[in-house]
Design a protein around this motif. Structure first.
Motif, PDB file in Angstrom:
ATOM      1  N   ILE A  68      31.986  26.879  18.984  1.00 47.59           N
ATOM      2  CA  ILE A  68      31.331  27.124  20.266  1.00 47.59           C
ATOM      3  C   ILE A  68      30.637  28.484  20.273  1.00 47.59           C
ATOM      4  CG2 ILE A  68      31.699  27.463  22.748  1.00 47.59           C
ATOM      5  CD1 ILE A  68      34.009  25.411  22.535  1.00 47.59           C
ATOM      6  N   VAL A  69      31.348  29.530  19.859  1.00 50.71           N
ATOM      7  CA  VAL A  69      30.779  30.887  19.895  1.00 50.71           C
ATOM      8  C   VAL A  69      29.571  31.007  18.967  1.00 50.71           C
ATOM      9  CG1 VAL A  69      31.248  33.342  19.516  1.00 50.71           C
ATOM     10  CG2 VAL A  69      32.996  31.901  20.581  1.00 50.71           C
ATOM     11  N   SER A  70      29.597  30.342  17.838  1.00 53.88           N
ATOM     12  CA  SER A  70      28.464  30.424  16.901  1.00 53.88           C
ATOM     13  C   SER A  70      27.187  29.824  17.477  1.00 53.88           C
ATOM     14  CB  SER A  70      28.810  29.734  15.581  1.00 53.88           C
ATOM     15  OG  SER A  70      28.927  28.341  15.751  1.00 53.88           O
ATOM     16  N   GLU A  71      27.330  29.007  18.517  1.00 51.22           N
ATOM     17  CA  GLU A  71      26.172  28.371  19.150  1.00 51.22           C
ATOM     18  C   GLU A  71      25.762  29.048  20.458  1.00 51.22           C
ATOM     19  OE1 GLU A  71      24.436  25.918  17.716  1.00 51.22           O
ATOM     20  OE2 GLU A  71      25.815  25.935  15.998  1.00 51.22           O
ATOM     21  N   TYR A  72      26.344  30.195  20.768  1.00 52.08           N
ATOM     22  CA  TYR A  72      26.010  30.877  22.014  1.00 52.08           C
ATOM     23  C   TYR A  72      24.519  31.188  22.084  1.00 52.08           C
ATOM     24  CZ  TYR A  72      30.747  31.885  23.811  1.00 52.08           C
ATOM     25  OH  TYR A  72      32.008  31.816  24.344  1.00 52.08           O
ATOM     26  N   SER A  73      23.996  31.038  23.292  1.00 51.95           N
ATOM     27  CA  SER A  73      22.580  31.283  23.566  1.00 51.95           C
ATOM     28  C   SER A  73      22.397  32.668  24.182  1.00 51.95           C
ATOM     29  CB  SER A  73      22.087  30.226  24.555  1.00 51.95           C
ATOM     30  OG  SER A  73      22.762  30.402  25.803  1.00 51.95           O
ATOM     31  N   GLU A  74      21.157  32.986  24.481  1.00 54.31           N
ATOM     32  CA  GLU A  74      20.873  34.254  25.174  1.00 54.31           C
ATOM     33  C   GLU A  74      21.538  34.278  26.549  1.00 54.31           C
ATOM     34  OE1 GLU A  74      19.570  37.046  23.955  1.00 54.31           O
ATOM     35  OE2 GLU A  74      19.544  35.930  22.069  1.00 54.31           O
ATOM     36  N   LYS A  75      21.633  33.116  27.164  1.00 54.48           N
ATOM     37  CA  LYS A  75      22.311  33.019  28.459  1.00 54.48           C
ATOM     38  C   LYS A  75      23.788  33.402  28.314  1.00 54.48           C
ATOM     39  CE  LYS A  75      23.226  29.754  32.210  1.00 54.48           C
ATOM     40  NZ  LYS A  75      23.109  28.377  32.693  1.00 54.48           N
ATOM     41  N   ASP A  76      24.407  32.957  27.227  1.00 54.02           N
ATOM     42  CA  ASP A  76      25.803  33.313  26.971  1.00 54.02           C
ATOM     43  C   ASP A  76      25.949  34.814  26.723  1.00 54.02           C
ATOM     44  OD1 ASP A  76      27.193  30.714  27.011  1.00 54.02           O
ATOM     45  OD2 ASP A  76      25.920  30.266  25.284  1.00 54.02           O
ATOM     46  N   ARG A  77      25.029  35.381  25.962  1.00 52.80           N
ATOM     47  CA  ARG A  77      25.066  36.831  25.717  1.00 52.80           C
ATOM     48  C   ARG A  77      24.979  37.588  27.044  1.00 52.80           C
ATOM     49  NH1 ARG A  77      23.673  37.844  20.001  1.00 52.80           N
ATOM     50  NH2 ARG A  77      22.831  35.908  19.196  1.00 52.80           N
ATOM     51  N   ALA A  78      24.076  37.162  27.890  1.00 55.75           N
ATOM     52  CA  ALA A  78      23.920  37.809  29.202  1.00 55.75           C
ATOM     53  C   ALA A  78      25.190  37.658  30.032  1.00 55.75           C
ATOM     54  CB  ALA A  78      22.725  37.212  29.934  1.00 55.75           C
ATOM     55  N   ARG A  79      25.789  36.487  29.995  1.00 56.02           N
ATOM     56  CA  ARG A  79      27.044  36.243  30.723  1.00 56.02           C
ATOM     57  C   ARG A  79      28.131  37.205  30.244  1.00 56.02           C
ATOM     58  NH1 ARG A  79      31.368  33.737  28.817  1.00 56.02           N
ATOM     59  NH2 ARG A  79      30.242  32.647  27.165  1.00 56.02           N
ATOM     60  N   LEU A  80      28.244  37.368  28.946  1.00 55.84           N
ATOM     61  CA  LEU A  80      29.263  38.256  28.393  1.00 55.84           C
ATOM     62  C   LEU A  80      29.016  39.713  28.779  1.00 55.84           C
ATOM     63  CD1 LEU A  80      29.540  36.560  24.904  1.00 55.84           C
ATOM     64  CD2 LEU A  80      31.336  36.616  26.655  1.00 55.84           C
ATOM     65  N   LEU A  81      27.771  40.111  28.779  1.00 57.71           N
ATOM     66  CA  LEU A  81      27.437  41.496  29.130  1.00 57.71           C
ATOM     67  C   LEU A  81      27.656  41.790  30.610  1.00 57.71           C
ATOM     68  CD1 LEU A  81      24.314  41.986  26.865  1.00 57.71           C
ATOM     69  CD2 LEU A  81      26.582  43.037  26.577  1.00 57.71           C
ATOM     70  N   GLU A  82      27.798  40.750  31.412  1.00 56.40           N
ATOM     71  CA  GLU A  82      28.084  40.911  32.848  1.00 56.40           C
ATOM     72  C   GLU A  82      29.571  40.750  33.162  1.00 56.40           C
ATOM     73  OE1 GLU A  82      25.943  41.736  35.364  1.00 56.40           O
ATOM     74  OE2 GLU A  82      24.457  42.073  33.781  1.00 56.40           O
ATOM     75  N   ASP A  83      30.349  40.320  32.196  1.00 55.27           N
ATOM     76  CA  ASP A  83      31.760  40.004  32.419  1.00 55.27           C
ATOM     77  C   ASP A  83      32.602  41.285  32.443  1.00 55.27           C
ATOM     78  OD1 ASP A  83      34.439  39.153  32.288  1.00 55.27           O
ATOM     79  OD2 ASP A  83      33.929  37.417  31.045  1.00 55.27           O
ATOM     80  N   GLU A  84      33.057  41.685  33.621  1.00 55.98           N
ATOM     81  CA  GLU A  84      33.839  42.913  33.772  1.00 55.98           C
ATOM     82  C   GLU A  84      35.235  42.804  33.163  1.00 55.98           C
ATOM     83  OE1 GLU A  84      33.834  44.143  37.864  1.00 55.98           O
ATOM     84  OE2 GLU A  84      31.641  44.239  37.929  1.00 55.98           O
ATOM     85  N   GLY A  85      35.649  41.606  32.806  1.00 52.86           N
ATOM     86  CA  GLY A  85      36.972  41.403  32.231  1.00 52.86           C
ATOM     87  C   GLY A  85      37.079  41.728  30.757  1.00 52.86           C
TER      88      GLY A  85
END
Length: 185
Positions: A68-85
């Motif tokens: 799953i992680v190897s297929e992350y998109s730019e949307k996923d990258r943005a989601r992670l960069l917003e994740d305060e956890g």
């Protein structure tokens, strides 16, 4: 030498990791990936912070599922960069995704991440560091050393007097099987 055992035993935060994970041999791909992700994210920070956020990392990175992680998109990258956890560091987030792709490719080249690691054992820490820097993103000396110690490939996780050392000894981790008795640079 200061051991993790010196302050982890009995500690509510560090104790469970010390007693059940640190230095125990593992070979399951997603568990290895998890350990690498956590070590990468610890760089420059306190290990306690990573342990506090461990469940958040697990959720944010889809259970550390390499496919799953190897297929992350730019949307996923943005989601992670917003994740305060989790640790919101672009270099670390990008490294995790790229390293998932590298690990996935190791299935074809070596039969998996665990077999890739085993195929290079034993190496001195300095040789491991060169190999990891050449193969993975965001893996320097401390990250590589801690990762390999945490999965049983380099010695140094527990003092010989620690009760957990005896449990690990029964599992014959790679460093013990090779007769390594000290942390090699």
């Amino acid at each position: 030498m200061s051991w993790y055992c010196d302050y982890a035993i009995g500690d509510d935060l560090h104790g469970p990791y010390h007693d059940k994970e640190y230095g125990f041999p593992i070979c399951e791909e997603n568990q290895l990936f998890e350990r690498l992700v956590l070590e990468i994210n610890q760089a420059g920070l306190n290990w306690g912070l990573i342990l506090k956020k461990k469940d958040n990392f697990h959720k944010a990175y889809d259970g550390f599922d390499v496919d799953i992680v190897s297929e992350y998109s730019e949307k996923d990258r943005a989601r992670l960069l917003e994740d305060e956890g989790i640790i919101r560091n672009k270099l670390k987030v990008n490294a995790v995704i790229e390293n998932a792709k590298t690990i996935k490719a190791m299935r074809d080249s070596h039969g998996g991440f665990d077999k890739w690691i085993a195929s290079h054992h034993p190496l001195k820490k300095s040789e491991w560091v060169k190999l990891f820097k050449k193969t993975f993103k965001f893996t320097g000396g401390e990250i590589t050393g801690e990762f390999l110690m945490s999965i049983g490939y380099l010695p140094g996780t527990h003092s010989p007097e620690c009760p957990i050392y005896k449990k690990i000894e029964k599992l014959s981790p790679a460093w013990m099987a090779q007769g390594l008795e000290f942390y090699q640079e």
